[in-house]
Write an enzyme that holds these catalytic residues in place. Structure first.
Site, PDB file in Angstrom:
ATOM      1  N   HIS A  59      26.040 117.619  30.215  1.00 10.58           N
ATOM      2  CA  HIS A  59      26.678 117.608  28.711  1.00 10.58           C
ATOM      3  C   HIS A  59      25.782 118.481  27.823  1.00 10.58           C
ATOM      4  O   HIS A  59      25.900 119.544  27.098  1.00 10.58           O
ATOM      5  CB  HIS A  59      26.759 116.411  28.072  1.00 10.58           C
ATOM      6  CG  HIS A  59      27.894 115.270  28.483  1.00 10.58           C
ATOM      7  ND1 HIS A  59      27.270 114.140  28.735  1.00 10.58           N
ATOM      8  CD2 HIS A  59      28.884 115.301  28.861  1.00 10.58           C
ATOM      9  CE1 HIS A  59      28.411 113.616  29.256  1.00 10.58           C
ATOM     10  NE2 HIS A  59      29.408 114.343  29.395  1.00 10.58           N
ATOM     11  N   LYS A  85      38.279 101.690  25.705  1.00 10.10           N
ATOM     12  CA  LYS A  85      36.846 101.737  26.631  1.00 10.10           C
ATOM     13  C   LYS A  85      35.708 100.851  26.097  1.00 10.10           C
ATOM     14  O   LYS A  85      35.567 100.727  25.108  1.00 10.10           O
ATOM     15  CB  LYS A  85      36.373 103.149  26.896  1.00 10.10           C
ATOM     16  CG  LYS A  85      37.252 104.270  27.782  1.00 10.10           C
ATOM     17  CD  LYS A  85      36.630 105.379  28.034  1.00 10.10           C
ATOM     18  CE  LYS A  85      37.256 106.508  28.631  1.00 10.10           C
ATOM     19  NZ  LYS A  85      36.696 107.906  28.748  1.00 10.10           N
ATOM     20  N   ARG A 108      34.162 120.800  35.367  1.00 10.59           N
ATOM     21  CA  ARG A 108      33.242 120.640  36.702  1.00 10.59           C
ATOM     22  C   ARG A 108      34.027 121.137  37.971  1.00 10.59           C
ATOM     23  O   ARG A 108      33.680 121.811  38.774  1.00 10.59           O
ATOM     24  CB  ARG A 108      33.010 119.269  36.803  1.00 10.59           C
ATOM     25  CG  ARG A 108      31.763 118.965  35.625  1.00 10.59           C
ATOM     26  CD  ARG A 108      31.715 117.383  35.949  1.00 10.59           C
ATOM     27  NE  ARG A 108      32.799 116.799  35.104  1.00 10.59           N
ATOM     28  CZ  ARG A 108      32.930 115.441  34.834  1.00 10.59           C
ATOM     29  NH1 ARG A 108      31.853 114.723  34.984  1.00 10.59           N
ATOM     30  NH2 ARG A 108      33.878 115.172  34.417  1.00 10.59           N
ATOM     31  N   SER A 162      28.860 110.784  33.783  1.00  8.81           N
ATOM     32  CA  SER A 162      28.207 109.465  33.163  1.00  8.81           C
ATOM     33  C   SER A 162      28.319 108.574  33.803  1.00  8.81           C
ATOM     34  O   SER A 162      27.694 107.674  33.988  1.00  8.81           O
ATOM     35  CB  SER A 162      28.713 109.215  31.701  1.00  8.81           C
ATOM     36  OG  SER A 162      28.616 110.540  30.684  1.00  8.81           O
TER      37      SER A 162
END
Ligand code: ADP
Length: 166
Positions: free
Chosen positions: A16, A40, A94, A132
Site C-alpha cells: 500500500h 467486515k 497485484r 493485509s
C-alpha cells in the site's frame, strides 16, 4: 488533480505504502481513506488504521510530492471522491486474481459517477505477494513481518497477537 486511494488497510502494508509514494509523484493531492465496511470485522480499529497511515506517510513531504491527506468514509467510494474533490480513484493490481474484482468495481463506479476515473497502478514486483490478510496470518503465528509492513504496524501486530503473553 486529486486522487482518492480507498481501502480497508487492515493493516497498511509496504505494498500500500509503495502505491501511496508513487501516486504522490503523479497527483497534486492524494487522499488515503479507510473504508469502514460494516460487513467486515477488522483486526484494527479505525483510529489505529488512521494512525498507522499517518505515521507511515509522515515522511512524504516536499516540493515534488502531493500532499497526503488521511480520511475515512462509510458509503460509496464515488460519493466520497466527489466530497473530497477527487477526479480519480486509485487502486492497486497485484495479479490476475485482483483484476476481475477490481474491474467489476471500476465499471460499477463508472456507471455511478461517469466523471470519476479509476486508475490502476501495478504493484512493485517485490510487493506483489503482500496482502493485509497474509501479513496478519504470518504475525498470528509469530513470523517476522518487518519486511512486509511499516515499523509502526509491525509493533501494532505484535501487540495484537501477543496481548495474552506476560
Ligand atoms: P480492499 O480495499 O479490497 O479491502 P486493501 O485495503 O487490502 O483491500 O487494498 C486497497 C487497495 O490496495 C486495493 O486496490 C488493492 O488491490 C491494493 N493493494 C493491496 N495490496 C497491495 C500490494 N501489495 N501492492 C499494490 N497494491 C496493493
Amino acid at each position: 488533480m486529486r486522487a482518492l486511494y480507498p481501502g480497508s488497510f487492515d493493516p497498511l502494508t509496504l505494498g500500500h505504502l509503495d502505491l501511496i509514494e508513487r501516486s504522490a509523484r503523479l497527483f497534486d493531492g492524494v487522499i488515503v481513506a479507510v473504508l469502514q465496511n460494516p460487513s467486515k470485522s477488522p483486526a484494527f480499529s479505525l483510529d489505529q488504521r488512521l494512525q498507522q497511515i499517518r505515521q507511515a506517510t509522515a515522511h512524504l513531504a516536499g516540493p515534488q510530492l502531493a500532499t497526503i491527506e488521511v480520511g475515512s468514509f462509510d458509503g460509496l467510494s464515488v460519493d466520497y471522491a466527489r466530497q473530497c474533490g477527487a477526479e480519480v480513484i486509485l487502486r492497486g493490481l497485484r495479479a490476475m486474481s485482483d483484476f476481475e474484482f477490481e474491474l467489476q468495481i471500476a465499471h460499477t463506479n463508472k456507471s455511478l459517477a461517469p466523471h470519476v476515473e479509476t486508475l490502476f497502478l501495478a504493484t512493485a514486483v517485490h510487493h506483489s505477494f503482500l496482502s493485509s490478510s497474509v501479513v496478519k496470518e504470518v504475525a498470528r503465528f509469530g513470523g517476522d513481518v518487518r519486511h512486509m509492513v511499516p515499523a509502526g504496524v509491525a509493533d501494532d501486530l505484535s501487540r495484537l497477537f501477543n496481548r495474552n503473553s506476560p
